[in-house]
Design a protein around this motif. Structure first.
Motif, PDB file in Angstrom:
ATOM      1  N   ALA A 183       0.736  -1.415   0.489  1.00 51.84           N
ATOM      2  CA  ALA A 183      -0.414  -0.089   0.654  1.00 51.84           C
ATOM      3  C   ALA A 183       1.029   1.140   0.500  1.00 51.84           C
ATOM      4  N   ARG A 184       0.137   2.090  -0.080  1.00 52.89           N
ATOM      5  CA  ARG A 184       0.863   3.743  -0.041  1.00 52.89           C
ATOM      6  C   ARG A 184       0.183   4.631   0.718  1.00 52.89           C
ATOM      7  N   VAL A 185       1.457   5.154   1.210  1.00 52.61           N
ATOM      8  CA  VAL A 185       0.539   6.124   2.314  1.00 52.61           C
ATOM      9  C   VAL A 185       1.281   7.342   2.158  1.00 52.61           C
ATOM     10  N   THR A 186       0.132   9.169   1.870  1.00 54.54           N
ATOM     11  CA  THR A 186       0.468  10.165   1.317  1.00 54.54           C
ATOM     12  C   THR A 186       0.293  11.078   2.541  1.00 54.54           C
ATOM     13  N   LEU A 187       1.107  11.357   3.183  1.00 56.04           N
ATOM     14  CA  LEU A 187       0.909  11.965   4.674  1.00 56.04           C
ATOM     15  C   LEU A 187       1.065  13.569   4.337  1.00 56.04           C
ATOM     16  N   THR A 188      -0.169  13.687   5.048  1.00 58.11           N
ATOM     17  CA  THR A 188      -1.024  15.529   4.960  1.00 58.11           C
ATOM     18  C   THR A 188      -0.351  15.569   6.246  1.00 58.11           C
ATOM     19  N   ASN A 189      -0.598  17.431   6.201  1.00 57.29           N
ATOM     20  CA  ASN A 189      -0.697  17.997   7.648  1.00 57.29           C
ATOM     21  C   ASN A 189      -2.155  17.434   8.573  1.00 57.29           C
ATOM     22  N   THR A 190      -3.071  17.407   7.946  1.00 52.76           N
ATOM     23  CA  THR A 190      -4.241  17.366   8.486  1.00 52.76           C
ATOM     24  C   THR A 190      -4.477  15.679   8.797  1.00 52.76           C
ATOM     25  N   VAL A 191      -5.251  15.714   9.224  1.00 57.42           N
ATOM     26  CA  VAL A 191      -5.303  14.029   9.744  1.00 57.42           C
ATOM     27  C   VAL A 191      -6.949  13.664   9.182  1.00 57.42           C
ATOM     28  N   ALA A 192      -7.414  12.729   8.732  1.00 50.82           N
ATOM     29  CA  ALA A 192      -8.997  13.030   8.560  1.00 50.82           C
ATOM     30  C   ALA A 192      -9.252  11.672   9.498  1.00 50.82           C
ATOM     31  N   ALA A 193     -10.704  11.568   9.035  1.00 49.06           N
ATOM     32  CA  ALA A 193     -10.949  10.578  10.168  1.00 49.06           C
ATOM     33  C   ALA A 193     -10.865   9.142   8.854  1.00 49.06           C
ATOM     34  N   ALA A 194     -10.598   7.947   9.428  1.00 43.57           N
ATOM     35  CA  ALA A 194     -10.180   7.196   8.531  1.00 43.57           C
ATOM     36  C   ALA A 194     -10.260   5.690   9.373  1.00 43.57           C
ATOM     37  N   ILE A 195     -10.813   5.118   8.910  1.00 45.30           N
ATOM     38  CA  ILE A 195     -10.928   3.486   9.776  1.00 45.30           C
ATOM     39  C   ILE A 195     -10.127   3.064   9.429  1.00 45.30           C
ATOM     40  N   TYR A 196      -8.941   2.149  10.395  1.00 46.32           N
ATOM     41  CA  TYR A 196      -7.981   0.778   9.830  1.00 46.32           C
ATOM     42  C   TYR A 196      -8.341  -0.296  10.171  1.00 46.32           C
ATOM     43  N   SER A 197      -9.415  -0.131  11.095  1.00 51.43           N
ATOM     44  CA  SER A 197      -9.526  -1.747  10.985  1.00 51.43           C
ATOM     45  C   SER A 197     -10.589  -2.769   9.623  1.00 51.43           C
ATOM     46  N   THR A 198     -10.106  -3.689   9.787  1.00 52.06           N
ATOM     47  CA  THR A 198     -11.138  -3.701   8.154  1.00 52.06           C
ATOM     48  C   THR A 198     -12.119  -4.875   8.942  1.00 52.06           C
ATOM     49  N   ALA A 199     -12.344  -4.483   7.203  1.00 53.94           N
ATOM     50  CA  ALA A 199     -14.225  -5.123   7.677  1.00 53.94           C
ATOM     51  C   ALA A 199     -13.616  -6.763   6.881  1.00 53.94           C
ATOM     52  N   SER A 200     -14.551  -7.651   8.070  1.00 49.51           N
ATOM     53  CA  SER A 200     -14.759  -8.762   8.121  1.00 49.51           C
ATOM     54  C   SER A 200     -16.256  -9.358   8.314  1.00 49.51           C
ATOM     55  N   THR A 201     -16.092 -11.147   8.620  1.00 53.60           N
ATOM     56  CA  THR A 201     -16.922 -11.892   7.766  1.00 53.60           C
ATOM     57  C   THR A 201     -17.431 -12.785   9.946  1.00 53.60           C
ATOM     58  N   ILE A 202     -18.406 -12.408  10.520  1.00 52.06           N
ATOM     59  CA  ILE A 202     -17.391 -12.851  11.721  1.00 52.06           C
ATOM     60  C   ILE A 202     -18.677 -14.223  11.980  1.00 52.06           C
ATOM     61  N   ARG A 203     -18.189 -15.100  12.908  1.00 45.91           N
ATOM     62  CA  ARG A 203     -19.967 -16.491  12.831  1.00 45.91           C
ATOM     63  C   ARG A 203     -18.701 -16.410  14.232  1.00 45.91           C
ATOM     64  N   ALA A 204     -20.492 -16.725  15.436  1.00 48.69           N
ATOM     65  CA  ALA A 204     -20.130 -16.396  16.595  1.00 48.69           C
ATOM     66  C   ALA A 204     -21.144 -17.107  17.558  1.00 48.69           C
ATOM     67  N   GLU A 205     -21.222 -18.095  18.642  1.00 50.17           N
ATOM     68  CA  GLU A 205     -22.223 -19.027  19.200  1.00 50.17           C
ATOM     69  C   GLU A 205     -23.228 -18.096  19.545  1.00 50.17           C
ATOM     70  N   ARG A 206     -23.870 -18.467  20.122  1.00 49.24           N
ATOM     71  CA  ARG A 206     -25.304 -17.957  20.629  1.00 49.24           C
ATOM     72  C   ARG A 206     -25.225 -17.470  21.878  1.00 49.24           C
ATOM     73  N   GLY A 207     -25.416 -16.322  22.687  1.00 46.16           N
ATOM     74  CA  GLY A 207     -25.191 -16.504  23.626  1.00 46.16           C
ATOM     75  C   GLY A 207     -23.931 -15.416  24.353  1.00 46.16           C
ATOM     76  N   ARG A 208     -22.879 -15.986  23.471  1.00 48.98           N
ATOM     77  CA  ARG A 208     -21.408 -15.073  23.849  1.00 48.98           C
ATOM     78  C   ARG A 208     -21.478 -13.479  23.009  1.00 48.98           C
ATOM     79  N   ASP A 209     -20.523 -12.830  24.137  1.00 55.90           N
ATOM     80  CA  ASP A 209     -20.335 -11.152  23.655  1.00 55.90           C
ATOM     81  C   ASP A 209     -19.428 -11.260  22.420  1.00 55.90           C
ATOM     82  N   VAL A 210     -20.087 -10.773  21.469  1.00 57.47           N
ATOM     83  CA  VAL A 210     -19.397 -10.286  20.024  1.00 57.47           C
ATOM     84  C   VAL A 210     -18.802  -8.477  20.101  1.00 57.47           C
TER      85      VAL A 210
END
Length: 515
Positions: free
Chosen positions: A296-323
């Motif tokens: 990937a490439r990153v362009t460094l700027t003087n401002t910090v725009a709103a951005a998300i660094y977590s990645t989208a995912s598909t999650i399977r979880a057992e019933r009754g657990r905190d996710v």
């Protein structure tokens, strides 16, 4: 004629040798035993055919008698003799006639199924033939069926061979496979062997996916990634390499760097970078070695725009657990963060937004399944990601039918309804004969019928791996014309019988279990 049946015909003795009225015949049969040095006479099994008997045979034209013998062994040589009798007793045996029953499908499964990993994408499977008495004909070959052990593969794969070994290719690295084998003759296929576990060896991983960089401050950025689509085994580490490809005037410090983190980490922050454009590489490694890089490439700027660094995912979880659904983000000024579920803003009990932006779905239930979107916004920018959540629950009870019932057997058929979001891993039949103890049979997950002998009542359960335990649901018994068990004989609870020992086997062997 059926494979277990032969038709025997004979003429009565000549009239001058009957010495009275023929009341019937003793029909004897015995398998031909071919052993070196065997000189003892055949031990015939006799059945009586009376002159008044009807339905099983009788006199044809010109005084020829024809009778069908059944319940014989398929593809077996027999000797048959006939002996007339009257009121004074039985006459001499006829000379033996030879007959061979037809072939049938094998009556037993291959033995000693064994598997050896050859490489990261190949395993070799070996086995022995079924017991010789169960061949029921000339074995023409063997059919193999194999699939991922965890059941998440879309369909099983099949192949066949004439030998007692087969190399399976095109497999995934460090993956458990379920393999079963059955023999076949010209008359059909025999029963499947119990499945065995095959495991491929580890390989170098594929490239990390969804690699991206977001500016997190002056001369700083965060690089994040998702694990490789083909991990090749257990990821032991990630290596992040970066180098400045464009600099500002006066730049000259902090041109490149390397950071290594554990295989469970999916983002790294890099500080004190002098430059305007940075190129980033991320490489995953297993114990076998390092795989190709995601970039990937990153362009460094003087401002910090709103951005998300977590990645989208598909999650399977057992019933009754905190996710927890992650939404790691940056931005100056601090962004406004909003979670939506199926397009509507998240609200109500059971859902909590953490300080780092992650959403906790508390004691997740089936109705919590769906798409969750995190959106961040400030005056410099906007970003969003979506997680797909599936909450796994036990399957519904199958619809069980009884067909082809007789005094000695019943063929049980079933149809599976809701799987609970997870693949069915096995079916379990509970039944008992007369007033004896309940018996349990584990049936392959692709099966839809089973023949049971001398049935009194049948119950049916489906079991799936759920959160470290086997969870089962029991159906109602089918409506049979055979007697039902008394109310004082309850069915054993399937949650406390053999599935518990099955847990030990799967919890050890299913190391890549998606659940």
């Amino acid at each position: 004629m059926a494979p277990r049946e032969v038709r025997v015909s004979w003429r009565p003795p000549p009239p001058d040798q009957t010495h009275g009225t023929i009341l019937g015949y003793y029909l004897g049969y015995a398998p031909v035993i071919r052993k070196v040095g065997a000189g003892s006479p055949p031990q015939y099994n006799f059945t009586t055919v009376e002159s008044s008997e009807s339905g099983r045979g009788g006199v044809e034209s010109e005084g020829v008698w024809t009778v069908s013998l059944d319940d014989l062994e398929p593809h077996t040589d027999y000797q048959v003799v006939v002996q007339a009798f009257n009121t004074e007793g039985a006459g001499p045996l006829s000379p033996p006639a030879a007959v061979t029953t037809r072939e049938d499908a094998p009556g037993g499964s291959p033995l000693n199924l064994h598997c050896t990993g050859l490489s990261w994408n190949q395993v070799q499977v070996t086995w022995d033939p079924p017991e010789s008495r169960l061949h029921h004909g000339t074995l023409r070959g063997y059919r193999l069926e194999y699939e991922r052990w965890d059941g998440w593969s879309e369909a099983s794969r099949k192949t066949q061979t004439r030998t007692l070994t087969e190399v399976l290719t095109g497999l995934e690295a460090a993956t458990n496979y379920s393999v079963r084998v059955r023999a076949f003759t010209g008359a059909g296929d025999g029963p499947w062997s119990p499945p065995t576990l095959c495991t491929t060896e580890e390989d170098v991983p594929g490239r990390p996916v969804s690699v991206r960089g977001v500016v997190s401050g002056a001369g700083a950025f965060i690089v994040s990634w998702a694990p490789p689509a083909r991990p090749g085994g257990r990821i032991v580490s990630y290596t992040v390499k970066w180098r400045v490809v464009e600099t500002r005037l006066g730049g000259g410090h902090g041109r490149e760097g390397t950071t290594t983190v554990a295989g469970t980490v999916t983002w790294v922050q890099v500080d004190n970078v002098l430059g305007s454009l940075v190129e980033v590489e991320v490489l995953a490694a297993t114990r076998v070695g390092e795989g190709p890089s995601g970039t990937a490439r990153v362009t460094l700027t003087n401002t910090v725009a709103a951005a998300i660094y977590s990645t989208a995912s598909t999650i399977r979880a057992e019933r009754g657990r905190d996710v927890t659904l992650p939404c790691g983000h940056v931005g100056q000024p601090r962004p406004q963060l909003v979670w939506t579920y199926q397009g509507r803003q998240v609200s109500g009990e059971g859902r909590l937004v953490k300080g780092d932006g992650g959403l906790v779905v508390q004691e997740a239930q089936r109705q919590d399944s769906g798409n969750y979107t995190c959106t961040v916004t400030n005056k410099h920018g906007y970003d969003h990601i979506t997680h797909a959540l599936t909450v796994l629950v036990p399957p519904s009870a199958p619809l069980v039918l009884a067909s082809s019932s007789s005094e000695r057997s019943v063929k049980v058929q079933w149809k599976q309804g809701d799987t609970g979001g997870a693949p069915i891993t096995a079916f379990t039949l509970y039944y008992r004969k007369d007033h004896g103890a309940w018996t349990q049979i584990n049936v392959h997950r692709h099966a839809h019928d089973h023949v049971l002998q001398v049935i009194r009542a049948i119950f049916f359960t489906v079991s799936v791996w759920e959160g470290g335990w086997w969870t089962s649901r029991r159906s109602a018994p089918p409506r049979l014309t055979l007697p039902q068990p008394p109310p004082t004989q309850p069915l054993p609870n399937p949650q406390h019988t053999q599935p518990l020992s099955f847990i030990e086997r799967l919890s050890v062997l299913s190391i890549n279990n998606a659940l």
